[in-house]
Write a protein that holds these residues in place. Sequence first.
Motif, short mmCIF file in Angstrom:
data_model
loop_
_atom_site.label_atom_id
_atom_site.label_comp_id
_atom_site.label_asym_id
_atom_site.label_seq_id
_atom_site.Cartn_x
_atom_site.Cartn_y
_atom_site.Cartn_z
N GLY A 63 14.24 31.34 18.76
CA GLY A 63 15.24 30.32 18.44
C GLY A 63 16.63 30.61 18.96
N ASP A 64 16.85 31.74 19.63
CA ASP A 64 18.16 32.10 20.18
C ASP A 64 18.19 31.75 21.66
OD1 ASP A 64 20.62 33.20 20.81
OD2 ASP A 64 19.94 35.28 20.63
N ILE A 65 18.72 30.57 21.96
CA ILE A 65 18.66 30.07 23.34
C ILE A 65 19.81 30.61 24.19
CG2 ILE A 65 18.60 28.01 24.80
CD1 ILE A 65 16.11 28.36 22.96
N GLY A 66 21.02 30.50 23.73
CA GLY A 66 22.15 30.97 24.53
C GLY A 66 22.51 30.00 25.63
N ARG A 67 23.38 30.45 26.53
CA ARG A 67 23.86 29.61 27.63
C ARG A 67 22.77 29.46 28.68
NH1 ARG A 67 25.73 30.06 32.43
NH2 ARG A 67 27.21 28.56 33.25
N ILE A 68 22.67 28.24 29.24
CA ILE A 68 21.63 27.96 30.23
C ILE A 68 22.28 27.58 31.56
CG2 ILE A 68 19.65 26.49 30.79
CD1 ILE A 68 19.28 26.13 27.77
N PRO A 69 21.99 28.32 32.62
CA PRO A 69 22.55 28.00 33.93
C PRO A 69 22.03 26.65 34.46
CG PRO A 69 21.47 30.15 33.95
CD PRO A 69 21.16 29.52 32.64
N ARG A 70 22.77 26.08 35.38
CA ARG A 70 22.47 24.75 35.92
C ARG A 70 21.07 24.66 36.54
NH1 ARG A 70 26.57 22.16 40.14
NH2 ARG A 70 24.94 21.60 41.57
N ASP A 71 20.67 25.67 37.32
CA ASP A 71 19.35 25.61 37.96
C ASP A 71 18.23 25.66 36.93
OD1 ASP A 71 20.16 28.33 37.56
OD2 ASP A 71 18.54 29.00 38.87
N LEU A 72 18.44 26.39 35.85
CA LEU A 72 17.43 26.44 34.78
C LEU A 72 17.37 25.10 34.05
CD1 LEU A 72 15.29 27.88 33.20
CD2 LEU A 72 17.08 29.12 31.96
N LYS A 73 18.51 24.46 33.89
CA LYS A 73 18.52 23.12 33.28
C LYS A 73 17.71 22.15 34.12
CE LYS A 73 23.05 23.48 31.07
NZ LYS A 73 24.46 23.04 31.17
N ALA A 74 17.78 22.29 35.45
CA ALA A 74 17.00 21.42 36.34
C ALA A 74 15.51 21.66 36.15
CB ALA A 74 17.39 21.65 37.80
N ARG A 75 15.11 22.92 35.99
CA ARG A 75 13.69 23.22 35.73
C ARG A 75 13.26 22.61 34.42
NH1 ARG A 75 11.14 27.41 38.49
NH2 ARG A 75 12.44 28.25 40.14
N LEU A 76 14.06 22.80 33.38
CA LEU A 76 13.74 22.26 32.07
C LEU A 76 13.62 20.74 32.11
CD1 LEU A 76 16.13 24.47 29.90
CD2 LEU A 76 13.63 24.67 30.06
N SER A 77 14.53 20.10 32.83
CA SER A 77 14.50 18.65 32.94
C SER A 77 13.22 18.17 33.61
CB SER A 77 15.72 18.17 33.73
OG SER A 77 15.69 16.78 33.92
N ASN A 78 12.80 18.86 34.66
CA ASN A 78 11.56 18.48 35.35
C ASN A 78 10.34 18.75 34.49
OD1 ASN A 78 11.77 17.49 38.32
ND2 ASN A 78 13.47 18.92 38.03
N LEU A 79 10.34 19.82 33.73
CA LEU A 79 9.22 20.09 32.82
C LEU A 79 9.14 19.01 31.75
CD1 LEU A 79 9.68 23.95 32.56
CD2 LEU A 79 7.66 22.78 33.48
N MET A 80 10.29 18.58 31.25
CA MET A 80 10.30 17.49 30.26
C MET A 80 9.81 16.19 30.90
SD MET A 80 11.22 18.70 27.32
CE MET A 80 10.22 20.11 27.82
N GLY A 81 10.15 15.97 32.17
CA GLY A 81 9.67 14.79 32.88
C GLY A 81 8.16 14.80 33.04
N ILE A 82 7.60 15.98 33.30
CA ILE A 82 6.14 16.12 33.41
C ILE A 82 5.49 15.79 32.07
CG2 ILE A 82 4.29 17.85 33.63
CD1 ILE A 82 6.13 19.18 35.82
N HIS A 83 6.04 16.33 31.00
CA HIS A 83 5.50 16.05 29.67
C HIS A 83 5.58 14.56 29.34
CE1 HIS A 83 4.34 16.51 25.57
NE2 HIS A 83 5.51 16.10 25.12
N LYS A 84 6.71 13.96 29.64
CA LYS A 84 6.89 12.53 29.37
C LYS A 84 5.86 11.70 30.14
CE LYS A 84 10.13 8.71 29.99
NZ LYS A 84 11.46 8.32 30.49
N ALA A 85 5.69 12.02 31.41
CA ALA A 85 4.72 11.28 32.23
C ALA A 85 3.31 11.42 31.67
CB ALA A 85 4.77 11.77 33.68
N LEU A 86 2.95 12.63 31.26
CA LEU A 86 1.61 12.85 30.70
C LEU A 86 1.41 12.05 29.41
CD1 LEU A 86 1.22 16.66 31.39
CD2 LEU A 86 -0.10 14.80 32.44
N ARG A 87 2.45 11.96 28.60
CA ARG A 87 2.35 11.19 27.35
C ARG A 87 2.22 9.70 27.62
NH1 ARG A 87 3.39 13.66 22.15
NH2 ARG A 87 3.67 11.49 21.62
N ILE A 88 2.78 9.25 28.73
CA ILE A 88 2.65 7.84 29.11
C ILE A 88 1.26 7.56 29.70
CG2 ILE A 88 3.46 6.08 30.76
CD1 ILE A 88 6.30 7.31 30.34
#
Length: 137
Positions: A63-88
């Motif tokens: 549960g201790d996330i801390g600061r997230i660099p921009r490139d990691l945010k891009a990875r997270l965003s794409n992973l969330m996009g994959i999950h969203k697409a699969l749910r659709i």
Amino acid sequence: MPHLQVIEKTAHQAAAPEITEAEGQAMARATVNLFSRWRVSDSQACILLGGLSPRTWARWKGGDIGRIPRDLKARLSNLMGIHKALRIIFTDTDRVYGWVRRENAAFGGASALDVMLGGELTDIMRVRRYLDSIRGG
């Protein structure tokens, strides 16, 4: 000179909005849960997250996330996009969470997880683009 200003404005408008730190942390928490559902190992998680250290991944899971660099945010965003697409695409929960491990002809018989474990952001984006094309998004 007016033409140059129009080009600059258009390029700025086309840029993706910046992901805030709070949004990044929320996506990180969601990714911890998603990886659990995908049955991603700790070492695989570190690869998918761009070489995140095992210690940092362990902190995320706690549960201790801390600061997230921009490139990691891009990875997270794409992973969330994959999950969203699969749910659709799928209504069955087992298919939503199991799809990433199944062999797929679109990836030459490899699974989406195998593709994403190439380690590059573009590998994750490849899976997302494929799913977006399937769902028509």
